[in-house]
Design a protein around this motif. Structure first.
Motif, PDB file in Angstrom:
ATOM      1  N   THR A 125       0.818  -1.272   0.055  1.00 31.46           N
ATOM      2  CA  THR A 125       0.107  -0.171   0.091  1.00 31.46           C
ATOM      3  C   THR A 125       0.822   1.143  -0.034  1.00 31.46           C
ATOM      4  O   THR A 125       0.707   2.212  -0.773  1.00 31.46           O
ATOM      5  CB  THR A 125      -0.817   0.004   1.299  1.00 31.46           C
ATOM      6  OG1 THR A 125      -1.709  -1.264   1.124  1.00 31.46           O
ATOM      7  CG2 THR A 125      -1.914   1.337   1.025  1.00 31.46           C
ATOM      8  N   ILE A 169       2.101   1.815  -3.558  1.00 31.19           N
ATOM      9  CA  ILE A 169       1.068   2.255  -4.509  1.00 31.19           C
ATOM     10  C   ILE A 169       0.982   3.577  -4.016  1.00 31.19           C
ATOM     11  O   ILE A 169       0.963   4.541  -5.280  1.00 31.19           O
ATOM     12  CB  ILE A 169      -0.021   1.364  -4.309  1.00 31.19           C
ATOM     13  CG1 ILE A 169       0.282   0.031  -4.774  1.00 31.19           C
ATOM     14  CG2 ILE A 169      -1.242   2.199  -5.044  1.00 31.19           C
ATOM     15  CD1 ILE A 169      -0.906  -0.945  -4.616  1.00 31.19           C
ATOM     16  N   LEU A 170       0.924   4.153  -2.861  1.00 28.62           N
ATOM     17  CA  LEU A 170       0.719   5.523  -2.925  1.00 28.62           C
ATOM     18  C   LEU A 170       1.819   6.537  -2.905  1.00 28.62           C
ATOM     19  O   LEU A 170       1.721   7.371  -3.254  1.00 28.62           O
ATOM     20  CB  LEU A 170       0.351   5.563  -0.973  1.00 28.62           C
ATOM     21  CG  LEU A 170      -0.827   4.936  -0.982  1.00 28.62           C
ATOM     22  CD1 LEU A 170      -1.259   5.281   0.774  1.00 28.62           C
ATOM     23  CD2 LEU A 170      -2.001   5.758  -1.449  1.00 28.62           C
ATOM     24  N   GLY A 174       2.588   4.680  -7.122  1.00 31.18           N
ATOM     25  CA  GLY A 174       1.570   3.935  -8.145  1.00 31.18           C
ATOM     26  C   GLY A 174       1.692   2.573  -8.536  1.00 31.18           C
ATOM     27  O   GLY A 174       1.100   1.853  -9.184  1.00 31.18           O
ATOM     28  N   GLY A 202       2.987   6.211 -12.681  1.00 26.22           N
ATOM     29  CA  GLY A 202       1.834   5.914 -11.674  1.00 26.22           C
ATOM     30  C   GLY A 202       0.936   6.946 -11.519  1.00 26.22           C
ATOM     31  O   GLY A 202       1.515   8.106 -11.441  1.00 26.22           O
ATOM     32  N   ASN A 203      -0.114   6.955 -11.064  1.00 28.83           N
ATOM     33  CA  ASN A 203      -1.004   8.042 -10.324  1.00 28.83           C
ATOM     34  C   ASN A 203      -1.369   7.876  -8.936  1.00 28.83           C
ATOM     35  O   ASN A 203      -2.498   7.540  -8.628  1.00 28.83           O
ATOM     36  CB  ASN A 203      -2.134   8.394 -11.426  1.00 28.83           C
ATOM     37  CG  ASN A 203      -2.757   9.527 -11.367  1.00 28.83           C
ATOM     38  OD1 ASN A 203      -2.533  10.170 -10.204  1.00 28.83           O
ATOM     39  ND2 ASN A 203      -3.397  10.145 -12.013  1.00 28.83           N
ATOM     40  N   PRO A 204      -0.498   8.195  -8.224  1.00 33.16           N
ATOM     41  CA  PRO A 204      -0.617   7.811  -6.650  1.00 33.16           C
ATOM     42  C   PRO A 204      -1.925   8.560  -6.025  1.00 33.16           C
ATOM     43  O   PRO A 204      -2.332   8.202  -5.306  1.00 33.16           O
ATOM     44  CB  PRO A 204       0.583   8.182  -6.120  1.00 33.16           C
ATOM     45  CG  PRO A 204       1.599   8.301  -6.830  1.00 33.16           C
ATOM     46  CD  PRO A 204       0.905   8.427  -8.229  1.00 33.16           C
ATOM     47  N   ASN A 230      -4.672   9.669  -7.645  1.00 30.18           N
ATOM     48  CA  ASN A 230      -5.798   8.911  -8.075  1.00 30.18           C
ATOM     49  C   ASN A 230      -6.248   7.545  -7.298  1.00 30.18           C
ATOM     50  O   ASN A 230      -7.181   7.535  -6.522  1.00 30.18           O
ATOM     51  CB  ASN A 230      -5.934   8.772  -9.427  1.00 30.18           C
ATOM     52  CG  ASN A 230      -6.411   9.656 -10.305  1.00 30.18           C
ATOM     53  OD1 ASN A 230      -6.827  10.766  -9.575  1.00 30.18           O
ATOM     54  ND2 ASN A 230      -6.528   9.600 -11.541  1.00 30.18           N
ATOM     55  N   VAL A 231      -5.191   6.996  -7.032  1.00 32.92           N
ATOM     56  CA  VAL A 231      -5.204   5.925  -6.100  1.00 32.92           C
ATOM     57  C   VAL A 231      -5.470   6.291  -4.592  1.00 32.92           C
ATOM     58  O   VAL A 231      -6.380   5.613  -4.151  1.00 32.92           O
ATOM     59  CB  VAL A 231      -3.700   5.029  -6.011  1.00 32.92           C
ATOM     60  CG1 VAL A 231      -4.013   3.688  -5.228  1.00 32.92           C
ATOM     61  CG2 VAL A 231      -3.496   4.415  -7.402  1.00 32.92           C
ATOM     62  N   ARG A 232      -4.907   7.134  -4.262  1.00 34.08           N
ATOM     63  CA  ARG A 232      -5.115   7.479  -2.882  1.00 34.08           C
ATOM     64  C   ARG A 232      -6.742   7.939  -2.579  1.00 34.08           C
ATOM     65  O   ARG A 232      -7.249   7.436  -1.753  1.00 34.08           O
ATOM     66  CB  ARG A 232      -4.574   8.946  -2.363  1.00 34.08           C
ATOM     67  CG  ARG A 232      -4.478   9.496  -0.839  1.00 34.08           C
ATOM     68  CD  ARG A 232      -3.515  10.334  -0.665  1.00 34.08           C
ATOM     69  NE  ARG A 232      -2.529   9.773  -0.316  1.00 34.08           N
ATOM     70  CZ  ARG A 232      -1.955   9.400   1.101  1.00 34.08           C
ATOM     71  NH1 ARG A 232      -2.904   9.422   2.055  1.00 34.08           N
ATOM     72  NH2 ARG A 232      -0.977   8.687   1.264  1.00 34.08           N
ATOM     73  N   LEU A 243      -8.732   4.799  -2.554  1.00 31.11           N
ATOM     74  CA  LEU A 243      -8.629   4.148  -1.567  1.00 31.11           C
ATOM     75  C   LEU A 243      -9.226   4.794  -0.307  1.00 31.11           C
ATOM     76  O   LEU A 243      -9.953   3.962   0.684  1.00 31.11           O
ATOM     77  CB  LEU A 243      -7.188   3.794  -1.331  1.00 31.11           C
ATOM     78  CG  LEU A 243      -6.371   3.020  -2.106  1.00 31.11           C
ATOM     79  CD1 LEU A 243      -4.909   2.508  -1.495  1.00 31.11           C
ATOM     80  CD2 LEU A 243      -7.127   1.680  -2.307  1.00 31.11           C
TER      81      LEU A 243
END
Ligand code: SF4
Ligand code: SF4
Length: 180
Positions: A122, A125-126, A129, A153-155, A157-159, A162
């Motif tokens: 996690t 990813i944050l 990405g 990556g696009n952390p 958007n992921v954030r 989530l």
């Protein structure tokens, strides 16, 4: 001490939470847990169980039915499920085993009982990405070999995604068994 789903330790009456199965049966995905009659089809068809000495979806379902809440939610094996849904497809009682396991994982995550490896993924990813933080050295090596740079990556958007499912809060909590 970490309990596993296949723990052979005798069950103490004080461990049993008789309301647990009813609580699960009111949650989305756990509605059919009471239907399980322990035929074992889920375990015999599970691709993870085939390669694990400890992972048995039938056992997890039975432990939940029995009210062994702490053992189930602290179980390392809970996190071995690959969410392939084979068990759900094959269960003669339509228990939707994979969904029950997801519900159990969500409950475990709410108390911070998430294995460190997922917490680490996690964080990665944050930050980047990517689930795995690619070493700088490897990036440079790609360049020297004329390979194109990896897509960014696009952390952010992921954030956002989530946050919507409260995943961040769950993985940031320190669990009794998994948050070490
Ligand atoms: S296949 Fe269904 S009924 Fe059989 S043990 Fe698994 S969950 Fe229970
Ligand atoms: S969803 Fe999980 S428990 Fe079910 S068969 Fe796949 S790996 Fe096994």
């Amino acid at each position: 001490m970490t309990e596993t789903a296949t723990s052979k330790e005798p069950i103490k009456a004080s461990e049993i939470d008789p309301k647990f199965k009813y609580e699960l049966s009111k949650m989305h995905g756990g509605e059919k847990i009471l239907r399980c009659f322990q035929c074992g089809t889920c375990t015999s068809d599970c691709p993870v169980a085939r390669y694990s000495d400890t992972y048995r979806p039938r056992t997890l379902i039975r432990m939940a039915q029995l009210g062994l809440k702490e053992r189930v939610l602290n179980s390392d094996t809970l996190w071995l499920c690959a969410a392939c849904f084979t068990c759900t497809d094959r269960c003669p009682q339509d228990v939707e085993v994979a969904s029950v396991i997801r519900v159990l994982r969500n409950l475990a995550a709410e108390r911070g009982c998430v294995p460190q490896v997922f917490k680490d993924q996690t964080s990665s990813i944050l930050e980047s990405g990517y689930a795995y933080k690619i070493p700088e050295l490897r990036m440079k090596k790609r360049e020297t070999q004329g390979l194109p740079p990896l897509p960014k990556g696009n952390p952010e958007n992921v954030r956002k995604a989530l946050k919507g499912v409260k995943f961040l809060e769950a993985t940031e909590k320190k669990g009794e068994q998994h948050g070490q």
